[in-house]
Design a protein around this motif. Structure first.
Motif, PDB file in Angstrom:
ATOM      1  N   ARG A 211       8.656   8.865   4.101  1.00 18.36           N
ATOM      2  CA  ARG A 211       7.209   9.095   4.122  1.00 18.36           C
ATOM      3  C   ARG A 211       6.454   7.786   4.369  1.00 18.36           C
ATOM      4  NH1 ARG A 211       5.096  13.893   1.708  1.00 18.36           N
ATOM      5  NH2 ARG A 211       6.738  15.327   1.043  1.00 18.36           N
ATOM      6  N   ALA A 212       6.916   6.727   3.724  1.00 17.23           N
ATOM      7  CA  ALA A 212       6.259   5.432   3.893  1.00 17.23           C
ATOM      8  C   ALA A 212       6.392   4.937   5.332  1.00 17.23           C
ATOM      9  CB  ALA A 212       6.846   4.414   2.925  1.00 17.23           C
TER      10      ALA A 212
ATOM     11  N   GLN B  88       0.336   2.823  11.581  1.00 11.84           N
ATOM     12  CA  GLN B  88      -0.525   1.708  11.190  1.00 11.84           C
ATOM     13  C   GLN B  88      -0.207   0.463  12.024  1.00 11.84           C
ATOM     14  OE1 GLN B  88       0.373   1.713   6.904  1.00 11.84           O
ATOM     15  NE2 GLN B  88      -1.791   2.114   6.514  1.00 11.84           N
TER      16      GLN B  88
ATOM     17  N   ARG C 163       4.171   6.660   7.823  1.00 14.13           N
ATOM     18  CA  ARG C 163       2.791   6.184   7.798  1.00 14.13           C
ATOM     19  C   ARG C 163       2.679   4.744   8.301  1.00 14.13           C
ATOM     20  NH1 ARG C 163       3.469   9.889   3.904  1.00 14.13           N
ATOM     21  NH2 ARG C 163       1.732  11.259   3.336  1.00 14.13           N
ATOM     22  N   LEU C 164       3.751   3.982   8.107  1.00 13.06           N
ATOM     23  CA  LEU C 164       3.718   2.571   8.461  1.00 13.06           C
ATOM     24  C   LEU C 164       3.715   2.378   9.982  1.00 13.06           C
ATOM     25  CD1 LEU C 164       3.700  -0.163   7.031  1.00 13.06           C
ATOM     26  CD2 LEU C 164       6.187  -0.178   7.168  1.00 13.06           C
TER      27      LEU C 164
ATOM     28  N   ASP D 153       0.837  -1.212   0.000  1.00 11.75           N
ATOM     29  CA  ASP D 153       0.000   0.000   0.000  1.00 11.75           C
ATOM     30  C   ASP D 153       0.866   1.253   0.000  1.00 11.75           C
ATOM     31  OD1 ASP D 153      -2.279  -1.531   0.023  1.00 11.75           O
ATOM     32  OD2 ASP D 153      -2.573  -1.403   2.200  1.00 11.75           O
ATOM     33  N   GLN D 154       1.942   1.228   0.786  1.00 14.09           N
ATOM     34  CA  GLN D 154       2.823   2.400   0.842  1.00 14.09           C
ATOM     35  C   GLN D 154       3.610   2.575  -0.453  1.00 14.09           C
ATOM     36  OE1 GLN D 154       2.714   4.762   3.071  1.00 14.09           O
ATOM     37  NE2 GLN D 154       1.084   3.564   4.042  1.00 14.09           N
ATOM     38  N   ARG D 155       3.948   1.475  -1.095  1.00  8.78           N
ATOM     39  CA  ARG D 155       4.622   1.595  -2.397  1.00  8.78           C
ATOM     40  C   ARG D 155       3.699   2.253  -3.411  1.00  8.78           C
ATOM     41  NH1 ARG D 155       7.532  -4.337  -2.840  1.00  8.78           N
ATOM     42  NH2 ARG D 155       9.529  -3.772  -1.850  1.00  8.78           N
TER      43      ARG D 155
ATOM     44  N   ALA E  57       1.316   4.308  -2.649  1.00 10.65           N
ATOM     45  CA  ALA E  57       1.166   5.708  -2.245  1.00 10.65           C
ATOM     46  C   ALA E  57       2.372   6.543  -2.648  1.00 10.65           C
ATOM     47  CB  ALA E  57       0.945   5.788  -0.732  1.00 10.65           C
ATOM     48  N   GLN E  58       3.562   5.925  -2.657  1.00  7.69           N
ATOM     49  CA  GLN E  58       4.796   6.643  -2.999  1.00  7.69           C
ATOM     50  C   GLN E  58       5.252   6.337  -4.429  1.00  7.69           C
ATOM     51  OE1 GLN E  58       5.847   8.837  -0.838  1.00  7.69           O
ATOM     52  NE2 GLN E  58       4.310   8.153   0.648  1.00  7.69           N
TER      53      GLN E  58
END
Length: 548
Positions: free
Chosen positions: A93-94, A101, A97-98, A9-11, A13-14
């Motif tokens: 950034r990832a 979570q 957010r990680l 999901d973060q990949r 998003a980035q």
């Protein structure tokens, strides 16, 4: 929930930043290969032109190659900067957010799983393990850099001879294959061992630090130092193994560079000296362009172990949605689930009994801090096993027997109960008989309490926990040994203030105590005699409230 899904999901998003980093990495490789190859060709050609005499030297075009070389140098520097900034920006950034979570997933996990991690182990997974995952973002551009570097190197080598290009491609393939073999054989086990050893060291340090006063009192300082040294030595051994594996990868890359140069030199015979120089330097840079990939392979073991450790900490089942209780009334199984009058605010329930009988376990199951047992208790007429722990916690303001405090200000610790102005904070401190102590400190509400409240006495920590519970707006106030460690006079004043506060707020009370004074303010006193084999407690009512 799966950690790999969260990272995917973060990949996504980035995605834009990672694509920019990959494109910049490809430009770096192409520019570096062309820069070195063209420089070799240019220097060799210029030298030959100078040796051929003045006419040849004047006819040789110095301007165009030198201008292209400057351009390539600028491109390489600029693209390298963009690659590093974009890649690390995406990674940071990832991870930013990680971590929330992961913390949220742990906080909402079943209590037996959430409380199964020690503070040191949980911290290690949220810090060191998440940091190790960073390589999955930063090194994302490595395959693109390798591909672009290989393509440009082979293209330059093909100018000298098709066989040279083929030999160079084979050399790069052998280099990558050998690096993969070394990484899987040496780096991966060492990386996994290092990540696990790092978590073990932090866990051990945290446990020993929490027991520091007892260790000093019993003269176990030396033993604690040896325990930490042993955990540190295991970490050092793993680090040495990983570093040694990195050395083998570096040695293999150096050997591969030599073999690639030899292969190119053998196949380029018959070409002019400038083309030979171009092909040889292109071979060097082709191997160099694989450095990012080999670096990623070297760190893959740590990243894989970090992913496994994070996966093990995450809940595998979805959180219970459950039913919503219609009211805050309580019925306890040992007292007959349908008793009259119901246990509802502002009733005051006192639990007492021998140590280890299960008093704290009962209220923690009621509050959603332990796994519920079927038919043990009802909330609003609903069995607590069918109510989500979060919904149960909303009904209770809990002051535990073992008070846990943040290493922050007294104000920050109080505000864990929820938003409150200074007037409300002082009122709670007054009722907990802690206001005078706070006023005596120059910082007042902003006084530092230290790690787990070490700057406060045991009684002061307990009263701070009480004040925090008093601030929470909930139907039930739950107090576990609230006056333990207090002198008789302070206990009497705390209980008098508690009695007034409960009466004014119409709040219910569930109180655990071995002392007679706290039990005297309770309407219903229940003795907890012990636990059954299935974990349920045996209850024996000693007094009942009169029907309204």
């Amino acid at each position: 929930m799966n950690i790999r899904d969260l990272i995917a999901d973060q990949r996504r998003a980035q995605r834009d930043r990672l694509r920019l980093a990959a494109a910049a990495g490809a430009v770096v490789s192409v520019a570096a290969v062309c820069l070195l190859g063209l420089s070799g060709w240019f220097l060799t050609g210029a030298a030959l032109a100078g040796m051929a005499g003045a006419a040849a030297a004047h006819a040789f075009n110095y301007m165009m190659p030198s201008a292209i070389i400057r351009l390539l140098a600028i491109l390489r520097t600029g693209a390298r900067y963009i690659e590093r900034v974009a890649g690390h920006d995406a990674a940071l950034r990832a991870l930013a957010r990680l971590r929330p979570q992961l913390f949220d997933a742990l906080a909402h996990a079943p209590v037996e799983r959430a409380l199964g991690l020690s503070s040191g182990e949980a911290s290690s997974r949220l810090v060191q393990d998440v940091d190790a995952v960073q390589t999955l973002f930063v090194r994302r551009s490595a395959p693109w850099s390798l591909g672009a570097g290989l393509a440009s190197s082979v293209a330059l080598a093909a100018l000298a001879s098709p066989w040279t290009a083929l030999a160079l491609g084979a050399a790069v393939a052998v280099t990558c294959g050998g690096a993969v073999l070394i990484a899987r054989t040496l780096s991966a086990p060492a990386g996994r061992e290092l990540q696990a050893a790092m978590g073990a060291l932090k866990d051990r340090l945290s446990a020993l630090e929490a027991a520091a006063p007892e260790l000093k009192a019993y003269g176990l300082d030396g033993w604690a130092v040896r325990e930490v040294a042993e955990a540190g030595a295991a970490l050092d051994r793993a680090q040495v193994r990983l570093t040694r594996a990195g050395g083998w990868i570096a040695a293999w890359s150096a050997a591969s560079t030599a073999l690639a140069v030899m292969a190119v030199a053998f196949t380029v015979q018959g070409a002019g000296l400038p083309m030979i120089a171009l092909a040889l330097l292109a071979a060097v840079m082709a191997i160099e362009s694989a450095a990012g990939l080999t670096g990623a392979l070297h760190l893959n073991g740590r990243a894989a172990e970090a992913l496994d450790r994070l996966d093990a900490a995450l809940p595998t089942e979805r959180p219970l949605r459950g039913e919503t209780p219609a009211s805050a009334s309580i019925a306890l199984g040992g007292l007959a689930l349908c008793q009259a009058p119901p246990l509802a605010p502002p009733l005051r329930l006192g639990l007492h009994g021998p140590s280890g009988a299960g008093k704290t376990s009962l209220i923690e199951r009621l509050c959603g801090l332990r796994a519920a047992i079927p038919d043990e208790a009802l909330l609003g007429g609903v069995d607590i096993v069918r109510i989500a722990p979060e919904a149960r916690r909303e009904l209770f303001a809990y002051a535990a027997q073992d008070v846990r405090l943040l290493d922050a200000s007294l104000r920050d610790n109080l505000l864990l109960a929820g938003p409150a102005d200074d007037a409300a904070l002082w009122a709670a401190l007054e009722d907990a008989r802690l206001a005078d102590r706070v006023r005596a400190d120059p910082a007042g509400l902003d006084m530092a309490v230290g790690p787990n409240g070490e700057r406060l006495s045991g009684g002061e920590r307990r009263r701070l926990g009480l004040a925090r519970a008093l601030l929470r707006d909930a139907p039930w106030l739950v107090l576990d040994e609230p006056t333990e460690g207090l002198d008789a006079d302070t206990e009497a004043r705390v209980l008098a203030a508690l009695d007034r506060r409960l009466a004014s707020r119409k709040q219910g009370l569930i109180l655990i105590s071995h002392r007679p004074a706290p039990m005297d303010i309770c309407d219903l006193r229940v003795r907890v005699d012990g636990m059954e084999a299935d974990g349920r407690v045996r209850l024996a009512p000693e007094s009942r409230p009169e029907a309204a």
